[in-house]
Design an enzyme around this catalytic site. Structure first.
Site, PDB file in Angstrom:
ATOM      1  CD  GLU A 225       2.932 -13.868  15.270  1.00  0.00           C
ATOM      2  OE1 GLU A 225       2.934 -12.714  15.740  1.00  0.00           O
ATOM      3  OE2 GLU A 225       2.462 -14.847  15.878  1.00  0.00           O
TER       4      GLU A 225
ATOM      5  CB  SER B  56     -13.025  -7.907  -5.564  1.00  0.00           C
ATOM      6  OG  SER B  56     -12.411  -8.953  -4.882  1.00  0.00           O
ATOM      7  CD  GLU B  57     -13.304  -5.314  -2.253  1.00  0.00           C
ATOM      8  OE1 GLU B  57     -12.079  -5.550  -2.227  1.00  0.00           O
ATOM      9  OE2 GLU B  57     -14.173  -6.207  -2.101  1.00  0.00           O
ATOM     10  CG  ASN B  58      -7.781  -2.135  -5.870  1.00  0.00           C
ATOM     11  OD1 ASN B  58      -6.833  -2.900  -5.694  1.00  0.00           O
ATOM     12  ND2 ASN B  58      -8.108  -1.225  -4.955  1.00  0.00           N
TER      13      ASN B  58
ATOM     14  CG  ASP C  89      -2.078   0.937   1.109  1.00  0.00           C
ATOM     15  OD1 ASP C  89      -2.309   1.450  -0.008  1.00  0.00           O
ATOM     16  OD2 ASP C  89      -2.759   1.180   2.117  1.00  0.00           O
TER      17      ASP C  89
ATOM     18  CB  ILE D 155      -6.577  -7.902   6.760  1.00  0.00           C
ATOM     19  CG1 ILE D 155      -7.970  -8.230   7.274  1.00  0.00           C
ATOM     20  CG2 ILE D 155      -5.577  -8.038   7.865  1.00  0.00           C
ATOM     21  CD1 ILE D 155      -8.089  -9.663   7.805  1.00  0.00           C
TER      22      ILE D 155
ATOM     23  NE  ARG E  95      -1.489   6.493   1.310  1.00  0.00           N
ATOM     24  CZ  ARG E  95      -1.342   5.607   2.291  1.00  0.00           C
ATOM     25  NH1 ARG E  95      -1.069   6.010   3.508  1.00  0.00           N
ATOM     26  NH2 ARG E  95      -1.476   4.319   2.043  1.00  0.00           N
TER      27      ARG E  95
END
Ligand code: FPP
Length: 246
Positions: A205, A64-66, A18, A193, A22
Site C-alpha cells: 500500500e 545508487s544514483e545519489n 525525501d 518509487i 528543500r
C-alpha cells in the site's frame, strides 16, 4: 463491515525519506543541514514504528544514483552515516533493534564498511524490530544480483531452471528472509518509487505526503498508519471475497 486490513498494524513499513535538501533551502541553509535534521527524524521514526509494533522497517538512506550529487554532499552524508552508527548502536541495543544494511557496500570507505559490519554484528541478536538501511541500494541492482545468484546455482547444478518460481526468486533478493513491505511511505511530495524495492512492492500500500522529511512528525506517522488500517488489501480478489473469505 470489517475487512481483513482494518485496525491492523503493518508488519513491514518502508520509507523514502525525501525532502531534506528543500527543508534546508527554505531556511537558507546548506543541504547538509537538512540531512542532519533528517537523522533526528529517522531516530524518531525508528522509535515510533517499533513502539507501534512494526517488526520490519526499511529506510532508503542512499540510492545508487545519489553518488551523482555534489562531492561535498556525498561526503557529508557518509560522515553522517558513520556518526549515526557510532552514536546510536547502544540505543538500538537498549531497544532490542537489529540493524542490517542492504545495498552494495563495497563502494563505501573501508572505515564505513567496518563500522557497518560491527553495528550489524553488535545488534544481530535483537528481536524487537529489524531495521534495514538501504544504502547504495537500487531495485535494479537487487534484481540483477538475484538473477546472477540463480544463474550460478543453475550452473552448479543445484537448481533446475524449471524450479525457478517467484518464491525461489524472491529468496535471492536482499530482503529474501523478510515479509514484503505492507506500507510504503514517501515524504517530500514526489509520487514515485525511485528504484527502491521494485520486486517487493508488488502488493504494497502506498502513502505519499507533501511534508518534508525533517518535519515528518509522530502525528503524521500515526496518520500514515491510520490510513493503512483503512485500506482493503485484495491481492487481485474482489472486495466481497476479501470481506467474506472463501
Ligand atoms: C532525501 O532528501 C534524503 C537523502 C538522500 C538522504 C537521507 C538520509 C537521511 C535522512 C539520513 C539517514 C541517516 C541514517 C543513519 C539512516 P533530498 O536530499 O533528496 O531532499 P530534496 O528532495 O529536498 O533535495
Amino acid at each position: 463491515m470489517v475487512s481483513q486490513s482494518q485496525a491492523s498494524v503493518p508488519s513491514h513499513v518502508c520509507i523514502i525519506m525525501d525532502g531534506n535538501g528543500r527543508w534546508a533551502k527554505k531556511r537558507f541553509m546548506p543541504r547538509t543541514f537538512g540531512h542532519r535534521k533528517g537523522v533526528e527524524t529517522t531516530r524518531l521514526a525508528v522509535e515510533f514504528f517499533a513502539r507501534a509494533g512494526v517488526s520490519h522497517l526499511t529506510l532508503f538512506a542512499f540510492s545508487s544514483e545519489n553518488w551523482n550529487r555534489p562531492a561535498e554532499e556525498v561526503g557529508s552524508l557518509m560522515e553522517l552515516f558513520m556518526q549515526s552508527l557510532q552514536q546510536y548502536t547502544d540505543e538500538l541495543n537498549a531497544k532490542q533493534i537489529r540493524i542490517r544494511f542492504i545495498g552494495d557496500r563495497g563502494s563505501f570507505s573501508t572505515d564505513l564498511q567496518r563500522q557497518i559490519g560491527q553495528t550489524e554484528t553488535e545488534t544481530a541478536a535483537n528481536q524487537a524490530m529489524t531495521l534495514n538501511i538501504a544504502a547504495n541500494y537500487g531495485g535494479h541492482w537487487d534484481i540483477v544480483n538475484a538473477v546472477r545468484a540463480l544463474a550460478q546455482k543453475v550452473r552448479d547444478g543445484v537448481v533446475e531452471p524449471a524450479d525457478i518460481d517467484d518464491r525461489l526468486f524472491a529468496r535471492q533478493l536482499s530482503l529474501g528472509d523478510s515479509p514484503d513491505p505492507d506500507l510504503f511511505i514517501r515524504t517530500g511530495g514526489e509520487h514515485r518509487i525511485s528504484n527502491f524495492l521494485l520486486w517487493q512492492l508488488a502488493y504494497t500500500e502506498f502513502y505519499f505526503c507533501d511534508t518534508l522529511w525533517p518535519d515528518f512528525s509522530e502525528s503524521e506517522m500515526s496518520a500514515a498508519l491510520a490510513e493503512y488500517s483503512r485500506r482493503q488489501r485484495r491481492y487481485g480478489k474482489t472486495g466481497e471475497q476479501v470481506e467474506v473469505p472463501g
